[in-house]
Scaffold this active site. Sequence first.
Site, PDB file in Angstrom:
ATOM      1  N   GLN A  77      -9.022  50.722  74.179  1.00 15.36           N
ATOM      2  CA  GLN A  77      -8.524  49.804  73.151  1.00 15.36           C
ATOM      3  C   GLN A  77      -8.671  48.354  73.637  1.00 15.36           C
ATOM      4  O   GLN A  77      -8.056  47.942  74.632  1.00 15.36           O
ATOM      5  CB  GLN A  77      -7.063  50.118  72.791  1.00 15.36           C
ATOM      6  CG  GLN A  77      -6.682  49.671  71.402  1.00 15.36           C
ATOM      7  CD  GLN A  77      -7.485  50.375  70.296  1.00 15.36           C
ATOM      8  OE1 GLN A  77      -8.050  51.449  70.512  1.00 15.36           O
ATOM      9  NE2 GLN A  77      -7.564  49.749  69.128  1.00 15.36           N
ATOM     10  N   LEU A  78      -9.492  47.633  72.920  1.00 18.15           N
ATOM     11  CA  LEU A  78      -9.794  46.249  73.297  1.00 18.15           C
ATOM     12  C   LEU A  78      -8.512  45.445  73.509  1.00 18.15           C
ATOM     13  O   LEU A  78      -7.640  45.418  72.634  1.00 18.15           O
ATOM     14  CB  LEU A  78     -10.625  45.590  72.198  1.00 18.15           C
ATOM     15  CG  LEU A  78     -11.095  44.167  72.500  1.00 18.15           C
ATOM     16  CD1 LEU A  78     -12.240  44.190  73.506  1.00 18.15           C
ATOM     17  CD2 LEU A  78     -11.503  43.437  71.235  1.00 18.15           C
ATOM     18  N   HIS A  79      -8.393  44.823  74.657  1.00 17.41           N
ATOM     19  CA  HIS A  79      -7.206  44.013  74.912  1.00 17.41           C
ATOM     20  C   HIS A  79      -7.552  42.712  75.609  1.00 17.41           C
ATOM     21  O   HIS A  79      -8.359  42.673  76.527  1.00 17.41           O
ATOM     22  CB  HIS A  79      -6.148  44.801  75.692  1.00 17.41           C
ATOM     23  CG  HIS A  79      -6.658  45.453  76.941  1.00 17.41           C
ATOM     24  ND1 HIS A  79      -7.385  46.629  76.927  1.00 17.41           N
ATOM     25  CD2 HIS A  79      -6.526  45.112  78.241  1.00 17.41           C
ATOM     26  CE1 HIS A  79      -7.674  46.976  78.177  1.00 17.41           C
ATOM     27  NE2 HIS A  79      -7.175  46.063  78.994  1.00 17.41           N
ATOM     28  N   LEU A  80      -6.907  41.667  75.114  1.00 24.94           N
ATOM     29  CA  LEU A  80      -7.103  40.319  75.647  1.00 24.94           C
ATOM     30  C   LEU A  80      -5.982  40.040  76.641  1.00 24.94           C
ATOM     31  O   LEU A  80      -4.809  40.219  76.323  1.00 24.94           O
ATOM     32  CB  LEU A  80      -7.051  39.322  74.482  1.00 24.94           C
ATOM     33  CG  LEU A  80      -7.030  37.834  74.807  1.00 24.94           C
ATOM     34  CD1 LEU A  80      -8.363  37.404  75.423  1.00 24.94           C
ATOM     35  CD2 LEU A  80      -6.760  37.010  73.550  1.00 24.94           C
TER      36      LEU A  80
END
Length: 781
Positions: free
Chosen positions: A684-687
């Site tokens: 899950q893309l996370h910044l």
Amino acid sequence: MNPDGGGSSSSPPPPSPSRGADAEAKEEEHGRKQVVVVLVGPPGSGKSTFADAVVAGSTAGRSWVRICQDTIGNGKAGTKIQCLKATSDALKEGKSVLIDRCNLEREQRADFVKLSSTLHVDVHAVALDLPAKVCISRAVSRKGHEGNLQGGKAALVVNRMLQKKETPLLTEGFSRIMSCNDDGDIKKAVDMYNALGPSDCLPSGIFGQKSKGPIQVGIMKFLKKSDTSSVEKSSGPKITLSESKPEQQNPLAKHEKVEDGMSCPMEVEKGLNDKNENEKHAKECDSDDVGSCTLAFPSISTADFQFDLDRASDIIVDTAADFLQKFDNIRLVLVDLSEKSRILSLVKEKASKKSIDCSRFFTFVGDITQLHTKGGLRCSVIANAANWRLKPGGGGVNAAIFSAAGESLHHATKKCADALRPGTSVVVPLPSISPLHQREGVTHVIHVLGPNMNPMRPDYLKNDYIKGSKILREAYNSLFENFASIVRGHMGKQNGKLGAEMSASGGTSPNDTKMKREDSHGSERMKKHKLLPPIMTAKQQHEHTKANTPNYHDKSMTSSAAPNQAREGDTKKSGVVASKTWGSWARTLYELAMHPEKYKNTDSILETSDEFIVLKDLYPKAKKHVLVISRTDGLDSLADVKKEHLPLLRRMHSAGVKWAHKFLEEDASLVFRLGYHSVPSMRQLHLHIISQDFDSTSLKNKKHWNSFTTPFFRDSVDVIEEIEQHGSATANSDEKILAMELRCHRCRSAHPNIPKLKSHIANCKSSFPSHLLQKNRLVSS
DNA sequence: GTTCTAGAAC
DNA sequence: GTTCTAGAAC
């Protein structure tokens, strides 16, 4: 070498060192100009002999004291503190001082420089830069050493010390630095100090540093047999011609001989790098499709400092062969300007013996910046033999590429990195305005830095070819891996377009979208486990996808637990080597993003919206460390990000900036950086929004550190810009980047381990590297 | 991602 | 002997 004034590598010395009026007055008062000479050299380099000779031979009335750490403890091991105290005492008595301890690292010298400057005394460095072999032989064979460092263990100690050696610099505070490279240099230096009267001073500057060193047998190889007897033996017949001569008698003659052995023969066989072959290969590659899978690269590290061509060609052929085995439909082209290129002919010869497919790996004579227009060869990616600062100029391929690509390459490079370590590479997407992009169709430049044999540059290897070969191999591997990552991205894009087309014609269901994502997960996981499937052309990929579509449909998930199982089944069914799925731990963020309501009672979730959630990192790597996690199902890493995600990415960025400002209200001293990991460990893309103090007990290892402080960390602003321009984001997926040495993120100093790095960063007040100060990459109050 | 721990490095 | 890293297990 001319130790007594005519420095070989620096500008002519000023007549006298520049010092404060205060110091001058003090000196006049005392009528003398004292000096502290910091000797720099490993055991066996002759520091004690040097110091004794100066003390005993002073003819001009100057009074010298030798301060030796080995003897200062009266039988016990001496300490630096004792040496500093003794230095201070001797200076107060009006004496000049020779510091007889190794002082190989800057930190070890710093206190002596500081003390000297406090007492307004000039401080010199005399570096005894003898060949490692000489020092080891002497240290090993000496008897009755004051510090009891002799025999086999001395060899290990010398080697260890030399690995850590930092060449003294004027910026450390030395007014004069002199390198002695052989006994002749040492004698001249001793004579010079002997002739120094109480009020004389020596010119400041750097003297005697060599631009090229004689060949030395690799230290590590030498040490493999580190017991005394084998050291003696190994310095016998196996050593090259240059070393069988006495080292100190005639350094110049030795030097020339060595260079003879290194240089390429002038008579190169005609027709080795034939023009007809160029044409043949150009035809084979004359399509965009093939061009997009073709990397053109120069030979690394062989031009300027003559890395042994034989070894270099072995490494090129080996690494290329390995790489081609892992990937189908990829082409590697070694390019050199001259038909007489020795490296091209060596590589060609060795490649033919290895029976490598010559349509997939070949040499090409031409200008790497004009391969398409002048040579008819299409290559979307070219490699640059970069310098460590990633700056234009200097000559050779680097100058040619920066010049041909125009200012935009320089800008684009600065965005990606400001420096490069030997053995690594960095991908720079070439803006479409670049002439090299427009004219030659080059979309990416990969800067590569090979081993450095130039003593004037950082990480100089002192002709240790064992280490050099290792680094050169790493450099090519890194280059090829990065190239593969670009091709993967390209294929991903082709796939993306394909999906969009199908969707527009009404042929896809939501499950198809899921399917494509699962496919990309598969490749991501395989990348991690180095079980890379052959890279396919867009067309093949299309066929492959179609053929496997029913499986994906059948298996698509019906519950949140399904994705892993589905992917596992698919990879097996499609005949691709089965690989590990995301571990259960790696799905935590996914679960959170999909079902934040389940976790609403925790105080870890700071904010929830339809598009993302903001979460306190469970194991923060700094005082403040939060994650903005996308809620888009299927968006797991930078590799999945496409133009359609731009609005999301922009909003995630804004949310990150908002939270950074909230934290700044609590603590205005913090500085934040926002970015993505090139290859995340969690689904899950996370910044990441992380404060730059890195003050956290959860930051425990090299991987943690390097994932936030190397180009592995991709600034959010750059990711957004790159997607705007290219439709996809590049990731520095080379795993070696996480194993790089530990360097301070502010001053870039290197540190041997995490505790030492941590104690450094707790105090480092240097400003951040310039590229971080641009484009709002840092957020502060 | 973390934890645990063997063994390397000091 | 102690500190530190890195790989395996989870």
